[in-house]
Write a protein that holds these residues in place. Structure first.
Motif, PDB file in Angstrom:
ATOM      1  N   PRO A  58      11.461  -0.134   9.899  1.00  0.00           N
ATOM      2  CA  PRO A  58      10.206   0.623   9.799  1.00  0.00           C
ATOM      3  C   PRO A  58       9.023  -0.163  10.358  1.00  0.00           C
ATOM      4  CG  PRO A  58      10.797  -0.286   7.661  1.00  0.00           C
ATOM      5  CD  PRO A  58      11.948  -0.584   8.593  1.00  0.00           C
ATOM      6  N   LYS A  59       7.983   0.560  10.778  1.00  0.00           N
ATOM      7  CA  LYS A  59       6.772  -0.102  11.264  1.00  0.00           C
ATOM      8  C   LYS A  59       6.042  -0.693  10.065  1.00  0.00           C
ATOM      9  CE  LYS A  59       3.920   2.204  13.951  1.00  0.00           C
ATOM     10  NZ  LYS A  59       2.762   2.871  14.598  1.00  0.00           N
ATOM     11  N   ALA A  60       5.747  -1.988  10.141  1.00  0.00           N
ATOM     12  CA  ALA A  60       5.052  -2.684   9.054  1.00  0.00           C
ATOM     13  C   ALA A  60       3.542  -2.681   9.264  1.00  0.00           C
ATOM     14  CB  ALA A  60       5.561  -4.115   8.929  1.00  0.00           C
ATOM     15  N   CYS A  61       3.103  -2.760  10.529  1.00  0.00           N
ATOM     16  CA  CYS A  61       1.669  -2.754  10.809  1.00  0.00           C
ATOM     17  C   CYS A  61       1.427  -2.534  12.288  1.00  0.00           C
ATOM     18  CB  CYS A  61       1.000  -4.055  10.358  1.00  0.00           C
ATOM     19  SG  CYS A  61       1.571  -5.542  11.207  1.00  0.00           S
ATOM     20  N   SER A  62       0.182  -2.229  12.599  1.00  0.00           N
ATOM     21  CA  SER A  62      -0.270  -2.049  13.968  1.00  0.00           C
ATOM     22  C   SER A  62      -1.654  -2.677  14.067  1.00  0.00           C
ATOM     23  CB  SER A  62      -0.330  -0.554  14.290  1.00  0.00           C
ATOM     24  OG  SER A  62      -0.770  -0.346  15.607  1.00  0.00           O
TER      25      SER A  62
END
Length: 110
Positions: A58-62
């Motif tokens: 999953p994407k943790a941050c941007s």
């Protein structure tokens, strides 16, 4: 592991790079970075990391940052917005995000 990702403005072409650290330690294993840039970035910018076909987890941050006064080899990025997307299942991925957010202003510095 310090990484850079870019997201260009102005509707031009975008270049996407997905990579992971070549370090096999528990700290960086299972953490992936996606880089989307408005300009092509030379492969030499990713030394120490390995290019992968896709990120995992999953994407943790941007993190979005405008590049200002980059070194000569990244001159074409001056004034462009770059975004780092960090993905993974490693329990330390949030720590990596935190460190990347604190260090975002240092990206592309000489």
């Amino acid at each position: 592991m310090i990484v850079v990702a870019g997201c260009g403005g102005g509707g031009g072409s975008k270049y996407t790079y997905s990579f992971a650290s070549s370090d096999n330690s528990g700290f960086s294993q299972g953490i992936y970075i996606k880089l989307i840039s408005p300009v092509k970035i030379p492969a030499s910018a990713f030394k120490g990391d390995k290019i992968v076909h896709h990120v995992s987890g999953p994407k943790a941050c941007s993190i979005t940052q405008t590049v200002k006064n980059p070194p000569a080899k990244y001159a074409e990025l001056d004034g462009k917005k770059v975004t780092i997307e960090i993905y993974g299942t490693n329990p330390l991925v949030k720590l990596v995000c935190s460190l990347a957010k604190k260090g975002a202003s240092q990206f592309f510095k000489p």
